[in-house]
Design a protein around this motif. Structure first.
Motif, PDB file in Angstrom:
ATOM      1  N   THR A  47       0.839  -1.200   0.000  1.00 57.22           N
ATOM      2  CA  THR A  47       0.000   0.000   0.000  1.00 57.22           C
ATOM      3  C   THR A  47       0.874   1.251   0.000  1.00 57.22           C
ATOM      4  O   THR A  47       2.069   1.217   0.328  1.00 57.22           O
ATOM      5  N   PHE A  48       0.246   2.372  -0.370  1.00 51.77           N
ATOM      6  CA  PHE A  48       0.969   3.636  -0.557  1.00 51.77           C
ATOM      7  C   PHE A  48       0.018   4.722  -0.078  1.00 51.77           C
ATOM      8  O   PHE A  48      -1.109   4.821  -0.585  1.00 51.77           O
ATOM      9  N   GLY A  49       0.424   5.490   0.920  1.00 52.53           N
ATOM     10  CA  GLY A  49      -0.475   6.507   1.495  1.00 52.53           C
ATOM     11  C   GLY A  49      -0.865   7.559   0.470  1.00 52.53           C
ATOM     12  O   GLY A  49      -0.013   8.022  -0.291  1.00 52.53           O
ATOM     13  N   GLY A 107      -7.448   7.071  -4.175  1.00 55.64           N
ATOM     14  CA  GLY A 107      -7.126   7.399  -2.782  1.00 55.64           C
ATOM     15  C   GLY A 107      -8.329   8.049  -2.132  1.00 55.64           C
ATOM     16  O   GLY A 107      -9.194   8.617  -2.820  1.00 55.64           O
ATOM     17  N   ASP A 108      -8.409   7.955  -0.824  1.00 56.79           N
ATOM     18  CA  ASP A 108      -9.506   8.608  -0.092  1.00 56.79           C
ATOM     19  C   ASP A 108      -9.282  10.105  -0.067  1.00 56.79           C
ATOM     20  O   ASP A 108      -8.138  10.559   0.050  1.00 56.79           O
ATOM     21  N   ILE A 109     -10.379  10.858  -0.145  1.00 57.04           N
ATOM     22  CA  ILE A 109     -10.240  12.316  -0.092  1.00 57.04           C
ATOM     23  C   ILE A 109     -10.173  12.736   1.380  1.00 57.04           C
ATOM     24  O   ILE A 109     -11.077  12.448   2.165  1.00 57.04           O
ATOM     25  N   CYS A 141     -12.249  -2.322  -6.680  1.00 56.59           N
ATOM     26  CA  CYS A 141     -13.706  -2.359  -6.871  1.00 56.59           C
ATOM     27  C   CYS A 141     -14.378  -2.715  -5.541  1.00 56.59           C
ATOM     28  O   CYS A 141     -13.713  -3.171  -4.605  1.00 56.59           O
ATOM     29  N   TYR A 142     -15.689  -2.491  -5.497  1.00 55.74           N
ATOM     30  CA  TYR A 142     -16.389  -2.445  -4.214  1.00 55.74           C
ATOM     31  C   TYR A 142     -17.691  -3.255  -4.279  1.00 55.74           C
ATOM     32  O   TYR A 142     -18.718  -2.735  -4.738  1.00 55.74           O
ATOM     33  N   PRO A 143     -17.667  -4.517  -3.829  1.00 59.75           N
ATOM     34  CA  PRO A 143     -18.881  -5.339  -3.908  1.00 59.75           C
ATOM     35  C   PRO A 143     -20.076  -4.700  -3.196  1.00 59.75           C
ATOM     36  O   PRO A 143     -21.223  -4.920  -3.594  1.00 59.75           O
ATOM     37  N   GLU A 154     -24.512   2.887 -10.308  1.00 54.75           N
ATOM     38  CA  GLU A 154     -23.635   4.013 -10.697  1.00 54.75           C
ATOM     39  C   GLU A 154     -22.163   3.622 -10.520  1.00 54.75           C
ATOM     40  O   GLU A 154     -21.316   3.899 -11.371  1.00 54.75           O
ATOM     41  N   ASP A 155     -21.871   2.938  -9.409  1.00 61.17           N
ATOM     42  CA  ASP A 155     -20.484   2.557  -9.131  1.00 61.17           C
ATOM     43  C   ASP A 155     -19.954   1.584 -10.187  1.00 61.17           C
ATOM     44  O   ASP A 155     -18.802   1.685 -10.611  1.00 61.17           O
ATOM     45  N   ILE A 156     -20.820   0.659 -10.623  1.00 57.84           N
ATOM     46  CA  ILE A 156     -20.369  -0.320 -11.630  1.00 57.84           C
ATOM     47  C   ILE A 156     -20.219   0.359 -12.994  1.00 57.84           C
ATOM     48  O   ILE A 156     -19.298   0.029 -13.762  1.00 57.84           O
TER      49      ILE A 156
HETATM   50  P1  FAD Z   1     -12.201   5.751  -8.131  1.00 62.01           P
HETATM   51  O1  FAD Z   1     -12.179   4.595  -9.069  1.00 62.01           O
HETATM   52  O2  FAD Z   1     -11.818   7.073  -8.683  1.00 62.01           O
HETATM   53  O3  FAD Z   1     -13.659   5.802  -7.494  1.00 62.01           O
HETATM   54  C1  FAD Z   1     -13.988   6.729  -6.475  1.00 62.01           C
HETATM   55  C2  FAD Z   1     -15.446   7.157  -6.648  1.00 62.01           C
HETATM   56  O4  FAD Z   1     -15.608   7.875  -7.868  1.00 62.01           O
HETATM   57  C3  FAD Z   1     -16.443   6.008  -6.701  1.00 62.01           C
HETATM   58  O5  FAD Z   1     -17.601   6.397  -6.041  1.00 62.01           O
HETATM   59  C4  FAD Z   1     -16.707   5.817  -8.194  1.00 62.01           C
HETATM   60  O6  FAD Z   1     -18.020   5.333  -8.442  1.00 62.01           O
HETATM   61  C5  FAD Z   1     -16.511   7.215  -8.753  1.00 62.01           C
HETATM   62  N1  FAD Z   1     -15.864   7.207 -10.061  1.00 62.01           N
HETATM   63  C6  FAD Z   1     -14.849   6.395 -10.475  1.00 62.01           C
HETATM   64  N2  FAD Z   1     -14.476   6.714 -11.727  1.00 62.01           N
HETATM   65  C7  FAD Z   1     -15.263   7.738 -12.132  1.00 62.01           C
HETATM   66  C8  FAD Z   1     -15.340   8.503 -13.332  1.00 62.01           C
HETATM   67  N3  FAD Z   1     -14.510   8.258 -14.357  1.00 62.01           N
HETATM   68  N4  FAD Z   1     -16.269   9.501 -13.393  1.00 62.01           N
HETATM   69  C9  FAD Z   1     -17.089   9.748 -12.343  1.00 62.01           C
HETATM   70  N5  FAD Z   1     -17.054   9.050 -11.182  1.00 62.01           N
HETATM   71  C10 FAD Z   1     -16.160   8.057 -11.074  1.00 62.01           C
HETATM   72  N6  FAD Z   1      -5.965   3.931  -0.640  1.00 62.01           N
HETATM   73  C11 FAD Z   1      -4.714   4.460  -0.481  1.00 62.01           C
HETATM   74  O7  FAD Z   1      -4.584   5.658  -0.204  1.00 62.01           O
HETATM   75  N7  FAD Z   1      -3.589   3.695  -0.605  1.00 62.01           N
HETATM   76  C12 FAD Z   1      -3.649   2.381  -0.921  1.00 62.01           C
HETATM   77  O8  FAD Z   1      -2.622   1.728  -1.033  1.00 62.01           O
HETATM   78  C13 FAD Z   1      -4.950   1.787  -1.121  1.00 62.01           C
HETATM   79  N8  FAD Z   1      -5.093   0.488  -1.478  1.00 62.01           N
HETATM   80  C14 FAD Z   1      -6.336  -0.023  -1.761  1.00 62.01           C
HETATM   81  C15 FAD Z   1      -6.446  -1.344  -2.213  1.00 62.01           C
HETATM   82  C16 FAD Z   1      -7.695  -1.892  -2.516  1.00 62.01           C
HETATM   83  C17 FAD Z   1      -7.772  -3.310  -3.041  1.00 62.01           C
HETATM   84  C18 FAD Z   1      -8.868  -1.118  -2.331  1.00 62.01           C
HETATM   85  C19 FAD Z   1     -10.222  -1.706  -2.619  1.00 62.01           C
HETATM   86  C20 FAD Z   1      -8.775   0.191  -1.873  1.00 62.01           C
HETATM   87  C21 FAD Z   1      -7.510   0.755  -1.591  1.00 62.01           C
HETATM   88  N9  FAD Z   1      -7.367   2.074  -1.153  1.00 62.01           N
HETATM   89  C22 FAD Z   1      -6.108   2.621  -0.959  1.00 62.01           C
HETATM   90  C23 FAD Z   1      -8.548   2.880  -0.868  1.00 62.01           C
HETATM   91  C24 FAD Z   1      -9.031   3.674  -2.103  1.00 62.01           C
HETATM   92  O9  FAD Z   1      -8.029   4.610  -2.474  1.00 62.01           O
HETATM   93  C25 FAD Z   1     -10.327   4.381  -1.704  1.00 62.01           C
HETATM   94  O10 FAD Z   1     -11.358   3.449  -1.571  1.00 62.01           O
HETATM   95  C26 FAD Z   1     -10.741   5.562  -2.555  1.00 62.01           C
HETATM   96  O11 FAD Z   1     -11.806   6.250  -1.888  1.00 62.01           O
HETATM   97  C27 FAD Z   1     -11.253   5.205  -3.944  1.00 62.01           C
HETATM   98  O12 FAD Z   1     -10.243   4.786  -4.748  1.00 62.01           O
HETATM   99  P2  FAD Z   1     -10.570   4.200  -6.220  1.00 62.01           P
HETATM  100  O13 FAD Z   1      -9.287   3.974  -6.875  1.00 62.01           O
HETATM  101  O14 FAD Z   1     -11.528   3.075  -6.141  1.00 62.01           O
HETATM  102  O15 FAD Z   1     -11.297   5.502  -6.851  1.00 62.01           O
END
Ligand code: FAD
Length: 286
Positions: A47-49, A107-109, A141-143, A154-156
């Motif tokens: 993982t990477f912060g 990444g989380d906001i 991805c998020y089941p 919407e998420d899918i």
């Molecule tokens: P996105 O795919 O951008 O999705 C975020 C939101 O935006 C979702 O609600 C989605 O529906 C929506 N969305 C996606 N694409 C679009 C688009 N093109 N247009 C409009 N809306 C869109 N966090 C870390 O900081 N470091 C880690 O190392 C890390 N590892 C993880 C590993 C796994 C397996 C998982 C499941 C999560 C991990 N996370 C990590 C957490 C992740 O960064 C968060 O869950 C973050 O809030 C969403 O990241 P994402 O890449 O899924 O975002």
């Protein structure tokens, strides 16, 4: 080795580790890595912060160490708080170290850190990495639906954008009820998402983890899981064994149902990873 090439051959079995806190030396993880590598997973992700944690630089060093130990590493790369130049630097560093597999994330906001606008979604980062041509790219991805999305449909639809941008395979958020995974997998297939999906399994083996699960990850807790955790929460050894048994049960059912892979959130705990690996080795390989 590109991880995407493994799925045609077998049920993939992988681990996830996280870097130590920035106040700790990186050495604290090396004995953990040695033990995890001895279990011969198909790959280990690091993982990477997303910003602010200060220990991100460790992630590349740990991924290098995994490669030196003969296991394929995967580097997580979140983009929301990084400029294009910072992402370029991380990718160049990865390439120089021979790290070929990237889990591209938003990444989380963090409400205290204004997002950098260079990449708004993981799909933007995936398009960018794809244009460089030399990485295998995974997406998250998020089941049970990502918390920012209105609903799973919407998420899918958004997940499909990630795959269309070039994600070669996906890894799920943790879940405790396999039915959520099966429903999600079916909906993803209907949406035309046909890349391999690894199931993220988190063995819950201590009380702190249970509390964190409830408040942060959004995974629903089935009655069976809550009963087990409630019964054993004051008995660390029993809770550990129950958490391992629960994860093993989930994995057996998933493999029997044709899952593409299992991604074990090891929480840097080699004992737990070993117990689970031993319990499922015949099943994963069957
Ligand atoms: P996105 O795919 O951008 O999705 C975020 C939101 O935006 C979702 O609600 C989605 O529906 C929506 N969305 C996606 N694409 C679009 C688009 N093109 N247009 C409009 N809306 C869109 N966090 C870390 O900081 N470091 C880690 O190392 C890390 N590892 C993880 C590993 C796994 C397996 C998982 C499941 C999560 C991990 N996370 C990590 C957490 C992740 O960064 C968060 O869950 C973050 O809030 C969403 O990241 P994402 O890449 O899924 O975002």
């Amino acid at each position: 080795m590109y991880i995407k090439d493994l799925f045609d051959k077998k049920t993939v079995f992988s681990f996830e580790v996280f870097p130590p806190k920035k106040t700790s030396s990186i050495d604290v993880i090396y004995s953990t890595l040695d033990e995890l590598q001895g279990l011969s997973p198909d790959f280990i992700s690091v993982t990477f912060g997303a910003g602010g944690s200060g220990n991100s630089r460790y992630a590349l060093e740990i991924a290098s160490r995994i490669k030196e130990g003969g296991i394929t590493p995967m580097l997580h790369l979140p983009c929301i708080n990084f400029t294009k130049a910072e992402i370029d630097a991380a990718l160049e560093d990865a390439q120089q170290r021979g790290i070929e597999n990237i889990l591209a994330l938003r990444g989380d906001i963090n409400p205290d850190i204004p997002p950098v606008e260079d990449f708004r979604h993981a799909s933007d980062l995936i398009t960018y990495i794809k244009s460089k041509g030399s990485f295998d790219i995974a997406g998250a991805c998020y089941p049970e639906c990502h918390p920012d999305a209105e609903n799973l449909v919407e998420d899918i639809i958004n997940l499909r954008k990630k795959v269309d941008a070039g994600a070669d395979h996906l890894i799920t958020q943790l879940f405790f009820d396999n039915d959520h995974f099966y429903e999600f997998r079916e909906k993803a297939a209907i949406a035309g998402i046909n890349v391999p999906i690894e199931a993220g399994i988190m063995p819950v083996v201590n009380k702190n983890q249970i509390e964190r699960m409830v408040t942060t990850c959004g995974a629903s807790l089935p009655g069976k899981f809550v009963r087990i955790m409630t019964k054993y929460e004051h008995s660390p050894e029993a809770l550990r064994d129950a958490g391992i048994a629960y994860a093993v049960n989930q994995i057996v059912d998933l493999v029997a149902s044709g899952v593409d892979g299992i991604h074990l959130y090891t929480m840097n705990n080699p004992y737990v990873a070993r117990k689970i690996s031993e319990a499922v080795s015949g099943i994963i390989g069957a």
